[in-house]
Write an enzyme that holds these catalytic residues in place. Structure first.
Site, PDB file in Angstrom:
ATOM      1  CG  ASP A   9       0.306  -3.236  -4.274  1.00  0.00           C
ATOM      2  OD1 ASP A   9       0.057  -2.972  -5.418  1.00  0.00           O
ATOM      3  OD2 ASP A   9       0.032  -2.306  -3.310  1.00  0.00           O
ATOM      4  CE  LYS A  13       5.154  -1.710  -3.591  1.00  0.00           C
ATOM      5  NZ  LYS A  13       6.209  -1.300  -2.102  1.00  0.00           N
TER       6      LYS A  13
END
Length: 219
Positions: A145, A127
């Site tokens: 996310d 991420k």
DNA sequence: AAAACGGGGGC
DNA sequence: GCCCCAGTTTT
């Protein structure tokens, strides 16, 4: 939901985006003022932390050091004190110090600009690496996310268990020119309308397309 | 697969 | 008082 519909959803969300007043302070509103190093450090601070708190903690730290050379001169205690309200402050301080050291000593002061190299840095997962690629280097990256994972499943566009699976599916199903719009839009959407527990479906501009997978309560 | 890391804010 | 938050690493 098919790809064409998902892209239609993105387009609608993009139009609605200005109305949401989403709390995207640190990573979006100010990105043009930030160096790759600042983006990377802000992203580390943002782990499991609200955006407003991340922004304040980042500003406090950047007043002490806004580049890897100055950051390396700070002690872990100094870094921890500056970012304290963001939580996980000991881990994050250690990570920030190590990253600064690697960047200075092994990469001549530059933040890496490839996924592979970013992932080698301590405390940097998929991420964070993808967000840095997108925000700092303007490279196409699918940054997944918790919001992106939840919303793409809720819409019925993917059926995945983990963010990493979601990333793979999105890269497969969405044309590359849309990748960098997914994260910003869905995060802002998730913070304001498509909330985890009790989404505001009556205010949602794309309710007609949504399969509401896993939604039990809504308003 | 689950635990650990964590203070702040919403309710 | 309880739960969640722009995750990642370790066990």
């Amino acid at each position: 939901m098919d790809t064409a519909t998902f892209i239609r959803v993105l387009n609608i969300l993009e139009k609605e985006f200005p109305k949401w007043n989403a709390p995207v302070v640190s990573l979006m509103a100010k990105r043009e003022h930030r160096t790759p190093f600042q983006i990377l450090i802000s992203t580390i601070i943002s782990l499991r932390t609200k955006d407003q708190v991340t922004a304040e903690a980042s500003e406090r730290l950047f007043k002490l050091a806004d580049n890897p050379y100055d950051m390396l001169k700070l002690t872990e205690e100094q870094i921890a004190k500056a970012i304290y309200p963001a939580g996980f402050y000991r881990n994050k301080a250690k990570t920030i110090k190590k990253i600064s050291e690697i960047i200075v000593k092994k990469n001549s002061g530059e933040v890496p600009d490839s996924l592979e190299e970013l992932l080698k840095l301590p405390g940097v997962g998929r991420k964070t690496a993808n967000l840095v690629l997108a925000l700092s280097f303007d490279k196409p990256a699918v940054c997944v996310d918790i919001h992106v994972h939840r919303i793409t499943n809720r819409l019925g566009f993917v059926k995945t268990k983990t963010p990493e699976e979601t990333e793979k599916e999105l890269m497969k199903k969405v044309p590359v020119e849309y990748w960098n719009r997914i994260n910003d839009l869905l995060v802002a959407f998730g913070q304001t309308i498509c909330k985890p527990l009790s989404p505001l479906c009556s205010k949602c501009p794309v309710e007609a397309y949504c399969e509401k997978v896993g939604v039990v309560r809504h308003r």
